[in-house]
Design a protein around this motif. Structure first.
Motif, PDB file in Angstrom:
ATOM      1  N   GLU A 378       0.847  -1.192   0.000  1.00  0.00           N
ATOM      2  CA  GLU A 378       0.000   0.000   0.000  1.00  0.00           C
ATOM      3  C   GLU A 378       0.883   1.243   0.000  1.00  0.00           C
ATOM      4  O   GLU A 378       1.967   1.273   0.586  1.00  0.00           O
ATOM      5  CB  GLU A 378      -0.928   0.032   1.219  1.00  0.00           C
ATOM      6  CG  GLU A 378      -1.898   1.204   1.165  1.00  0.00           C
ATOM      7  CD  GLU A 378      -2.897   1.230   2.304  1.00  0.00           C
ATOM      8  OE1 GLU A 378      -4.104   1.340   2.022  1.00  0.00           O
ATOM      9  OE2 GLU A 378      -2.468   1.163   3.475  1.00  0.00           O
ATOM     10  N   VAL A 379       0.383   2.281  -0.657  1.00  0.00           N
ATOM     11  CA  VAL A 379       0.991   3.611  -0.643  1.00  0.00           C
ATOM     12  C   VAL A 379       0.068   4.525   0.138  1.00  0.00           C
ATOM     13  O   VAL A 379      -1.134   4.585  -0.139  1.00  0.00           O
ATOM     14  CB  VAL A 379       1.178   4.154  -2.076  1.00  0.00           C
ATOM     15  CG1 VAL A 379       1.730   5.572  -2.035  1.00  0.00           C
ATOM     16  CG2 VAL A 379       2.091   3.241  -2.884  1.00  0.00           C
ATOM     17  N   ARG A 380       0.604   5.254   1.128  1.00  0.00           N
ATOM     18  CA  ARG A 380      -0.225   6.146   1.943  1.00  0.00           C
ATOM     19  C   ARG A 380       0.473   7.490   2.105  1.00  0.00           C
ATOM     20  O   ARG A 380       1.693   7.544   2.291  1.00  0.00           O
ATOM     21  CB  ARG A 380      -0.440   5.552   3.340  1.00  0.00           C
ATOM     22  CG  ARG A 380      -1.121   4.202   3.366  1.00  0.00           C
ATOM     23  CD  ARG A 380      -1.437   3.787   4.799  1.00  0.00           C
ATOM     24  NE  ARG A 380      -0.238   3.490   5.578  1.00  0.00           N
ATOM     25  CZ  ARG A 380       0.330   2.295   5.661  1.00  0.00           C
ATOM     26  NH1 ARG A 380      -0.149   1.278   4.960  1.00  0.00           N
ATOM     27  NH2 ARG A 380       1.397   2.115   6.400  1.00  0.00           N
ATOM     28  N   GLY A 381      -0.299   8.577   2.071  1.00  0.00           N
ATOM     29  CA  GLY A 381       0.313   9.836   2.402  1.00  0.00           C
ATOM     30  C   GLY A 381      -0.331  11.051   1.784  1.00  0.00           C
ATOM     31  O   GLY A 381      -1.316  10.980   1.049  1.00  0.00           O
ATOM     32  N   LEU A 382       0.277  12.207   2.121  1.00  0.00           N
ATOM     33  CA  LEU A 382      -0.102  13.526   1.634  1.00  0.00           C
ATOM     34  C   LEU A 382       1.156  14.382   1.605  1.00  0.00           C
ATOM     35  O   LEU A 382       2.089  14.157   2.378  1.00  0.00           O
ATOM     36  CB  LEU A 382      -1.106  14.201   2.577  1.00  0.00           C
ATOM     37  CG  LEU A 382      -2.502  13.600   2.741  1.00  0.00           C
ATOM     38  CD1 LEU A 382      -3.174  14.241   3.955  1.00  0.00           C
ATOM     39  CD2 LEU A 382      -3.331  13.842   1.492  1.00  0.00           C
ATOM     40  N   GLY A 383       1.178  15.393   0.760  1.00  0.00           N
ATOM     41  CA  GLY A 383       2.280  16.342   0.778  1.00  0.00           C
ATOM     42  C   GLY A 383       3.618  15.667   0.598  1.00  0.00           C
ATOM     43  O   GLY A 383       3.866  14.959  -0.380  1.00  0.00           O
ATOM     44  N   VAL A 384       4.502  15.867   1.562  1.00  0.00           N
ATOM     45  CA  VAL A 384       5.805  15.192   1.570  1.00  0.00           C
ATOM     46  C   VAL A 384       5.873  14.249   2.768  1.00  0.00           C
ATOM     47  O   VAL A 384       6.876  14.159   3.479  1.00  0.00           O
ATOM     48  CB  VAL A 384       6.970  16.204   1.577  1.00  0.00           C
ATOM     49  CG1 VAL A 384       7.131  16.856   0.218  1.00  0.00           C
ATOM     50  CG2 VAL A 384       6.781  17.279   2.650  1.00  0.00           C
ATOM     51  N   PHE A 385       4.779  13.515   2.964  1.00  0.00           N
ATOM     52  CA  PHE A 385       4.585  12.651   4.129  1.00  0.00           C
ATOM     53  C   PHE A 385       3.962  11.348   3.629  1.00  0.00           C
ATOM     54  O   PHE A 385       2.741  11.201   3.572  1.00  0.00           O
ATOM     55  CB  PHE A 385       3.637  13.369   5.092  1.00  0.00           C
ATOM     56  CG  PHE A 385       3.686  12.920   6.524  1.00  0.00           C
ATOM     57  CD1 PHE A 385       4.828  12.370   7.096  1.00  0.00           C
ATOM     58  CD2 PHE A 385       2.578  13.093   7.342  1.00  0.00           C
ATOM     59  CE1 PHE A 385       4.856  11.999   8.435  1.00  0.00           C
ATOM     60  CE2 PHE A 385       2.589  12.732   8.682  1.00  0.00           C
ATOM     61  CZ  PHE A 385       3.736  12.178   9.220  1.00  0.00           C
ATOM     62  N   TRP A 386       4.816  10.361   3.250  1.00  0.00           N
ATOM     63  CA  TRP A 386       4.353   9.144   2.597  1.00  0.00           C
ATOM     64  C   TRP A 386       5.000   7.916   3.219  1.00  0.00           C
ATOM     65  O   TRP A 386       6.089   7.989   3.792  1.00  0.00           O
ATOM     66  CB  TRP A 386       4.679   9.178   1.096  1.00  0.00           C
ATOM     67  CG  TRP A 386       3.954  10.253   0.367  1.00  0.00           C
ATOM     68  CD1 TRP A 386       4.315  11.571   0.253  1.00  0.00           C
ATOM     69  CD2 TRP A 386       2.706  10.125  -0.321  1.00  0.00           C
ATOM     70  NE1 TRP A 386       3.376  12.262  -0.469  1.00  0.00           N
ATOM     71  CE2 TRP A 386       2.385  11.410  -0.841  1.00  0.00           C
ATOM     72  CE3 TRP A 386       1.842   9.063  -0.561  1.00  0.00           C
ATOM     73  CZ2 TRP A 386       1.222  11.641  -1.579  1.00  0.00           C
ATOM     74  CZ3 TRP A 386       0.688   9.293  -1.304  1.00  0.00           C
ATOM     75  CH2 TRP A 386       0.386  10.576  -1.799  1.00  0.00           C
ATOM     76  N   ALA A 387       4.328   6.786   3.071  1.00  0.00           N
ATOM     77  CA  ALA A 387       4.888   5.510   3.507  1.00  0.00           C
ATOM     78  C   ALA A 387       4.533   4.430   2.500  1.00  0.00           C
ATOM     79  O   ALA A 387       3.416   4.399   1.973  1.00  0.00           O
ATOM     80  CB  ALA A 387       4.362   5.124   4.887  1.00  0.00           C
ATOM     81  N   LEU A 388       5.487   3.556   2.245  1.00  0.00           N
ATOM     82  CA  LEU A 388       5.269   2.346   1.461  1.00  0.00           C
ATOM     83  C   LEU A 388       5.219   1.173   2.428  1.00  0.00           C
ATOM     84  O   LEU A 388       6.185   0.912   3.150  1.00  0.00           O
ATOM     85  CB  LEU A 388       6.399   2.132   0.449  1.00  0.00           C
ATOM     86  CG  LEU A 388       6.655   3.257  -0.561  1.00  0.00           C
ATOM     87  CD1 LEU A 388       7.803   2.863  -1.498  1.00  0.00           C
ATOM     88  CD2 LEU A 388       5.403   3.577  -1.352  1.00  0.00           C
ATOM     89  N   ASP A 389       4.098   0.484   2.473  1.00  0.00           N
ATOM     90  CA  ASP A 389       3.920  -0.694   3.326  1.00  0.00           C
ATOM     91  C   ASP A 389       4.405  -1.900   2.524  1.00  0.00           C
ATOM     92  O   ASP A 389       3.782  -2.293   1.537  1.00  0.00           O
ATOM     93  CB  ASP A 389       2.441  -0.840   3.688  1.00  0.00           C
ATOM     94  CG  ASP A 389       2.219  -1.635   4.956  1.00  0.00           C
ATOM     95  OD1 ASP A 389       2.814  -2.725   5.079  1.00  0.00           O
ATOM     96  OD2 ASP A 389       1.453  -1.176   5.810  1.00  0.00           O
ATOM     97  N   LEU A 390       5.537  -2.476   2.923  1.00  0.00           N
ATOM     98  CA  LEU A 390       6.174  -3.539   2.149  1.00  0.00           C
ATOM     99  C   LEU A 390       5.762  -4.909   2.690  1.00  0.00           C
ATOM    100  O   LEU A 390       5.837  -5.155   3.894  1.00  0.00           O
ATOM    101  CB  LEU A 390       7.691  -3.384   2.185  1.00  0.00           C
ATOM    102  CG  LEU A 390       8.206  -2.028   1.663  1.00  0.00           C
ATOM    103  CD1 LEU A 390       9.724  -1.998   1.663  1.00  0.00           C
ATOM    104  CD2 LEU A 390       7.669  -1.735   0.270  1.00  0.00           C
TER     105      LEU A 390
END
Length: 455
Positions: A378-390
């Motif tokens: 999953e890809v989650r985030g906004l702006g320059v605040f993101w996470a890739l759930d591996l």
């Protein structure tokens, strides 16, 4: 700073000396005790200098800083206006006791209150985010006459007495010395605790769960609910539709204060001054009672944090002594850096840049990586605040092993990107001043690194 024709990734700076890199590393390993670490196995990354979205070592090799250090370098490294403000303040008044009035402190407080909105009137300054949360909790307990504080399991609020116990992750467990803390599950559809299949279901069921906790604990004993605007260290989880509105309604129904922790998510990180002001986070525009901040308010150039206090809570201490204080509360160097940082962010459109980068570059670019790499669940985030759930398996959503994350970190560093990794997640959190070109370069490096580890 200039580049050699032979290798554009090497900084030409006569002050850089590889021997100093060796000395830095040796001194660190001999005498520095690191946080959250077993000391014997450490191999810290050595940084010699930095500018904008880049850092470099003593060999002159440059790295894109996609960690923003600890997700706080919002205005970028060594911003000239912030550096100049600190230098000017140091020459005029480098230290003053918090009981005295100081122009830099007043200017900083007025700017922060202006960004928070008319519901708020004053700022209590602290040394960082943890003690900001400590003092917000204290204010809530003193003004309500109640004791308990509710916070989520997927959270991080700092490493001081009450803040670490308010934290939900594993770091709480060996530090549970503070009283009156209760945890509940917040919404997180990708790994739902509520068997939900839509964001709306997740929100409704999480709110039902929270109300059951409130009733079971006894609403008359609960002073505050403490939430991160967008939980950061726990995985950059944007709350689903209706959740913050529902929490506000429960707080009002049961006489509980709402504290929003904006330490990591504030001052541009989501593309808004505070994450709770972002229309995707808080479409109904609910307002908290207390806001805590640190990190991005001045990008950590000088340690600073604080509590933004609503008018009603501030008024409670007009005749009652607030039993709290810090020697360095409102330290002039920190205050000058806050003023310069907020002013520069406004003048240079830094908040707007962070929003546009997220919408036009990072969001689409990270989703393209997910389409290409099954390891990205999953890809989650906004702006320059993101996470890739591996994940090891997209169907089961089983997280990848720690060894995979270690290999990924090594590949990213080898290619010139300094990452922020937590559990099975790669957090993509460059400075708010990052350029589209730097983002595209970073996305290419992530793509290469995932390919290299079989992602």
């Amino acid at each position: 700073m200039s580049d050699t024709p032979a290798d554009p990734d090497i900084v030409v700076d006569p002050a850089l000396d590889p021997a100093l890199g060796t000395r830095t590393y040796d001194l660190d390993r001999a005498h520095v005790f690191h946080s959250w670490s077993a000391q014997g196995s450490l191999a810290p990354f050595v940084i010699a200098g930095a500018s904008g979205s880049e850092v470099w070592d003593y060999d002159g090799k440059r790295y894109l800083d996609f960690s923003s250090q600890l997700v706080n370098m919002n205005i970028g490294h060594t911003h000239p206006k912030v550096v100049a403000a600190i230098q000017k303040q140091a020459a005029e008044l480098p230290m003053v006791a918090p009981a005295h009035a100081n122009l830099a402190r007043g200017e900083a407080a007025s700017r922060i209150v202006a960004k928070a909105g008319s519901h708020f009137g004053k700022v209590f300054f602290t040394n960082g985010g943890a003690d900001a949360n400590e003092n917000a909790i204290r204010m809530a307990r003193l003004t309500t006459g109640k004791d308990k504080v509710l916070s989520t399991y997927r959270s991080y609020h700092g490493n001081t007495g009450a803040a670490i116990v308010a934290t939900g992750d594993w770091r709480r467990v060996p530090n549970e010395y503070a009283r009156g803390h209760v945890h509940f599950f917040g919404p997180f559809l990708y790994r739902s605790e509520f068997w939900a299949s839509t964001p709306e279901e997740e929100s409704a069921r999480a709110l039902h769960h929270l109300e059951r906790v409130i009733v079971s604990e006894g609403a008359a004993s609960i002073a505050a609910i403490l939430l991160e605007g967008v939980p950061g260290t726990a995985g950059v989880m944007v709350p689903p539709p209706g959740y913050l509105t529902g929490v506000r309604e429960l707080c009002d129904k049961y006489g509980i204060l709402l504290i929003l922790d904006e330490v990591m998510s504030g001052f541009g990180r989501t593309g808004s001054w505070f994450s709770w002001q972002h229309p995707l986070v808080n479409p109904d525009g609910i307002v908290p009672d207390l806001i805590t901040f640190a990190k991005g308010v001045n990008s950590g150039y000088v340690p600073a944090g604080g509590v933004v206090i609503s008018e009603s809570i501030s008024a409670a201490f007009d005749d009652q002594v607030f039993p709290g204080g810090l020697t360095y509360s409102g330290h002039p160097l920190a205050m000058a850096s806050i003023v310069a940082s907020i002013d520069a962010m406004e003048e240079e459109g830094v908040i707007e840049n962070a929003s546009a980068i997220g919408e036009k570059v990072l969001g689409p670019g990270l989703q393209a990586l997910a389409d290409a790499h099954p390891m990205i669940g999953e890809v989650r985030g906004l702006g320059v605040f993101w996470a890739l759930d591996l994940v090891a398996d997209r169907d089961t959503r089983e997280p990848v092993a720690p060894s995979v994350m270690g290999a990924l970190k090594a590949e990213l560093l080898a290619r010139g990107l300094l990452p922020f990794i937590a559990d099975n997640r790669l957090h993509v959190v460059p400075p708010c001043v990052v350029t589209p070109e730097e983002c595209l370069q970073g996305l290419e490096i992530i793509d290469e690194a995932l390919t290299a580890i079989g992602g």
